[in-house]
Design an enzyme around this catalytic site. Structure first.
Site: not given
Ligand code: FES
Length: 129
Positions: A35, A105
């Protein structure tokens, strides 16, 4: 955003300990290549090895920020060894219902805090502080 748990929502709305410690004894960073989120933890230790200040900066999602806020609160005034052992179970217990699929996360916060403490311990062995 998929956030459950009153405690997580409170930390999302009012994150604690956000920022940087300019003269930190240890700094640790963790990123998620999937991400692109990154969290940095800063720790300051007193003469007896307790974390007297813990702060974090985040370029991450709201859950990562809220969990890092919770981790920073749990870590304060713990010894370095105790803070290294803060784990998912502590956060799940605090959050009363954090969904499992959001737990990835939180990994950034745990990892960044541990790296900050490791950095601190390495510096102390070198007599840096
Ligand atoms: Fe990247 Fe939560 S979406 S740490």
């Amino acid at each position: 955003m998929n956030v459950n748990g009153d405690e997580v929502m409170e930390h999302f709305k009012n994150p604690k300990n956000m920022g940087e410690i300019a003269d930190a004894d240890g700094v640790g960073k963790a990123g998620n290549p999937t991400c692109g989120d990154v969290i940095t933890f800063y720790v300051k230790v007193d003469g007896r090895g307790r974390l007297k200040d813990v702060k974090f900066k985040t370029h991450g999602c709201g859950i990562a920020m809220a969990i890092s806020s919770m981790i920073s609160e749990l870590a304060k005034s713990k010894t370095a060894g105790e803070a290294m052992r803060i784990c998912r179970d502590d956060i799940v217990q605090e959050s009363r219902g954090l969904p499992r699929n959001d737990m990835h996360c939180s990994n950034l916060g745990f990892l960044a805090l541990r790296r900050a403490i490791e950095d601190c311990l390495q510096k102390s062995k070198k007599g840096v502080w």
